[in-house]
Design an enzyme around this catalytic site. Structure first.
Site, PDB file in Angstrom:
ATOM      1  CE  LYS A  79       0.418   4.078  13.585  1.00 51.93           C
ATOM      2  NZ  LYS A  79      -0.781   3.267  13.353  1.00 51.93           N
ATOM      3  N   GLY A 179     -15.593  -1.518  -0.087  1.00 54.35           N
ATOM      4  CA  GLY A 179     -14.137  -2.010   0.144  1.00 54.35           C
ATOM      5  C   GLY A 179     -14.270  -3.499   0.558  1.00 54.35           C
ATOM      6  N   GLY A 181     -11.827  -5.891   0.641  1.00 54.85           N
ATOM      7  CA  GLY A 181     -10.399  -6.365   0.726  1.00 54.85           C
ATOM      8  C   GLY A 181     -10.403  -7.296   1.865  1.00 54.85           C
ATOM      9  CB  VAL A 183     -11.324  -5.618   7.006  1.00 54.35           C
ATOM     10  CG1 VAL A 183     -12.566  -5.363   7.955  1.00 54.35           C
ATOM     11  CG2 VAL A 183      -9.979  -5.476   7.576  1.00 54.35           C
TER      12      VAL A 183
HETATM   13  P1  NAD Z   1      -7.224  -3.859   1.748  1.00 55.34           P
HETATM   14  O1  NAD Z   1      -6.325  -3.170   1.011  1.00 55.34           O
HETATM   15  O2  NAD Z   1      -7.155  -5.237   1.722  1.00 55.34           O
HETATM   16  O3  NAD Z   1      -8.906  -3.624   1.283  1.00 55.34           O
HETATM   17  C1  NAD Z   1      -9.261  -2.504   0.697  1.00 55.34           C
HETATM   18  C2  NAD Z   1     -10.210  -2.476  -0.440  1.00 55.34           C
HETATM   19  O4  NAD Z   1     -10.937  -1.204  -0.733  1.00 55.34           O
HETATM   20  C3  NAD Z   1      -9.542  -3.124  -1.604  1.00 55.34           C
HETATM   21  O5  NAD Z   1     -10.505  -4.159  -2.301  1.00 55.34           O
HETATM   22  C4  NAD Z   1      -9.692  -1.995  -2.711  1.00 55.34           C
HETATM   23  O6  NAD Z   1      -9.678  -2.168  -3.873  1.00 55.34           O
HETATM   24  C5  NAD Z   1     -10.927  -1.050  -2.126  1.00 55.34           C
HETATM   25  N1  NAD Z   1     -10.944   0.125  -2.326  1.00 55.34           N
HETATM   26  C6  NAD Z   1      -9.959   1.137  -2.285  1.00 55.34           C
HETATM   27  N2  NAD Z   1     -10.613   2.551  -2.917  1.00 55.34           N
HETATM   28  C7  NAD Z   1     -11.824   2.134  -3.063  1.00 55.34           C
HETATM   29  C8  NAD Z   1     -12.946   3.144  -3.346  1.00 55.34           C
HETATM   30  N3  NAD Z   1     -12.726   4.245  -3.439  1.00 55.34           N
HETATM   31  N4  NAD Z   1     -14.293   2.614  -3.602  1.00 55.34           N
HETATM   32  C9  NAD Z   1     -14.330   1.430  -3.274  1.00 55.34           C
HETATM   33  N5  NAD Z   1     -13.322   0.323  -2.972  1.00 55.34           N
HETATM   34  C10 NAD Z   1     -12.261   0.873  -2.701  1.00 55.34           C
HETATM   35  O7  NAD Z   1      -7.493  -3.074   3.219  1.00 55.34           O
HETATM   36  P2  NAD Z   1      -7.857  -3.539   4.632  1.00 55.34           P
HETATM   37  O8  NAD Z   1      -7.061  -4.279   5.460  1.00 55.34           O
HETATM   38  O9  NAD Z   1      -9.322  -4.577   4.268  1.00 55.34           O
HETATM   39  O10 NAD Z   1      -8.424  -2.612   5.264  1.00 55.34           O
HETATM   40  C11 NAD Z   1      -9.664  -1.602   4.786  1.00 55.34           C
HETATM   41  C12 NAD Z   1      -9.769  -0.625   5.807  1.00 55.34           C
HETATM   42  O11 NAD Z   1      -9.941  -0.875   7.331  1.00 55.34           O
HETATM   43  C13 NAD Z   1      -8.658   0.520   5.769  1.00 55.34           C
HETATM   44  O12 NAD Z   1      -8.803   1.967   6.085  1.00 55.34           O
HETATM   45  C14 NAD Z   1      -7.638   0.163   7.016  1.00 55.34           C
HETATM   46  O13 NAD Z   1      -6.941   1.270   7.467  1.00 55.34           O
HETATM   47  C15 NAD Z   1      -8.903  -0.374   8.048  1.00 55.34           C
HETATM   48  N6  NAD Z   1      -8.442  -1.032   9.176  1.00 55.34           N
HETATM   49  C16 NAD Z   1      -8.128  -2.622   8.903  1.00 55.34           C
HETATM   50  C17 NAD Z   1      -7.681  -2.959   9.906  1.00 55.34           C
HETATM   51  C18 NAD Z   1      -7.233  -4.698   9.370  1.00 55.34           C
HETATM   52  O14 NAD Z   1      -7.206  -5.372  10.410  1.00 55.34           O
HETATM   53  N7  NAD Z   1      -6.795  -4.914   8.270  1.00 55.34           N
HETATM   54  C19 NAD Z   1      -7.754  -2.912  11.296  1.00 55.34           C
HETATM   55  C20 NAD Z   1      -8.413  -1.733  11.481  1.00 55.34           C
HETATM   56  C21 NAD Z   1      -8.513  -0.565  10.404  1.00 55.34           C
END
Ligand code: NAD
Length: 348
Positions: A79, A179, A181, A183
């Protein structure tokens, strides 16, 4: 540019870089390369001290060793962190200097996106090092990992359903996604297509309304959402949502989602077990993204077909984790660590 080594027990190489010209102050940690060169994202945060940044990079690089060992990416764990406020410090010179720092690891550390680092930043990094993955699809790289993370999570849920009900059938299962977003939104659509009843919650009301109108998902208030009765609760927002406060109030049969670091503390895996709630360890079920990006490093380069074939193994990995947890009477979190250690032992 000055690169200095930091000796840390249990880590193969940790180094600091200071570059007065670009203002770069960064750390790279390579935890373990037993199974292959280390891969892990680059993040940029206004850490209050180098010690705080070091704590983060050590913890995260070790986590990557375990994640890759279970996912069988053929990679180790590493990392990097850039210390500084991304809104003030980002510049082409800074990222080119960071690329030179990555290059000093001669391929033992391969970098990718993480918090506050986007593809344009990585493109600058790639001007001074070849050890970068996760650039745009147009450039022949693997592109946005989110759909693959969501796909992998859904594969993992197959093993969860099997463990809960003895068969894989999404029809009529109530699945709550916290959430929606990049994913979570993708996962919601996939689950609905598979016949599940999808409940969604988010702090972004506009996004909620859009998805409800388009797909007919049921909206749950985010305050107290964990008390919603469901088969699977899928945290896909931030970490630490599974804690002393929420565990007694959960009314799900399983926790299986994409968010990183879902448990506030490791002991919360035991608390879930004690309540009879099946926990799919986050780094096992959310490995689709890292598996996708790792395929770039295979001979012949990235192919979606190869990526999907490997992501399809996430359910088998989870089945193994559940089996170890049952046989050894340990939490699924400990079982995942056990599986990772076994694979590292075999590699040594
Ligand atoms: P993102 O920022 O696109 O989506 C996150 C969503 O969560 C947003 O819509 C936000 O409004 C919502 N949110 C934030 N706080 C909240 C709460 N307290 N209650 C309800 N909703 C809330 O992020 P993402 O890329 O979709 O990633 C989501 C999670 O998955 C993160 O923890 C990230 O580390 C993990 N992750 C993502 C990936 C990837 O490929 N993007 C891979 C492994 C892990």
């Amino acid at each position: 540019m000055e690169i200095s080594e930091i000796q840390v027990d249990g880590y193969e190489r940790v180094a600091r870089c200071r570059d007065t010209e670009s203002g770069l102050h960064a750390l790279i940690a390579v935890h373990d390369t037993t199974l292959g060169p280390s891969l892990g994202g680059m993040r940029m945060l206004p850490y209050v001290s180098e010690d705080e940044a070091l704590f983060d990079v050590l913890r995260l690089s070790k986590g990557m060793t375990y994640k890759s060992a279970v996912a069988e990416t053929g990679l180790g764990g590493g990392k990097s962190v850039i210390i500084g406020d991304p809104r003030e410090l980002k510049s082409p010179e800074l990222f080119r200097a960071m690329g030179s720092f990555v290059n000093a690891f001669e391929g033992q550390y391969i970098t990718a996106e993480d918090m506050n680092i986007g593809i344009p930043d990585l493109e600058l990094v790639s001007q001074t090092t070849e050890y970068v993955v996760g650039l745009s699809r147009e450039s022949g790289s693997s592109g946005n990992p989110s759909p693959y993370t969501a796909y992998g999570c859904m594969q993992g849920m197959r093993a969860v359903l099997e463990e809960l009900y003895g068969e894989v059938d999404f029809n009529g299962k109530r699945i709550l996604i916290q959430g929606i977003g990049a994913v979570g939104g993708n996962l919601a659509v996939r689950l609905k297509e598979a016949g599940a009843t999808v409940l969604i919650c988010d702090i972004n009301d506009q996004r909620l309304a859009e998805l409800r109108d388009e797909h007919g998902f049921e909206i749950v208030q985010h305050d107290g959402h964990e008390t919603t009765e469901c088969d699977i609760y899928a945290p896909c927002a931030r970490g630490a949502g599974i804690n002393d406060d929420t565990i007694p109030r959960l009314r799900c049969k399983a926790v299986a989602g994409c968010a990183n670091n879902q448990l506030l503390e490791p002991r919360h895996a035991d608390d879930l077990k004690a309540r009879g709630i099946l926990y799919a360890p986050d780094y096992v079920i959310n490995a689709g993204g890292i598996i996708n990006v790792s395929v770039e490093l295979l001979p012949g380069g990235y192919s979606e077909e190869a990526a999907i074939a490997r992501i399809d193994r996430i359910d088998d990995n989870l089945r193994k984790v559940f089996e170890i947890s049952r046989n050894k009477n340990m939490s699924t979190r400990s079982a995942a660590a056990y599986l990772a250690e076994e694979r590292l032992k075999q590699g040594r």
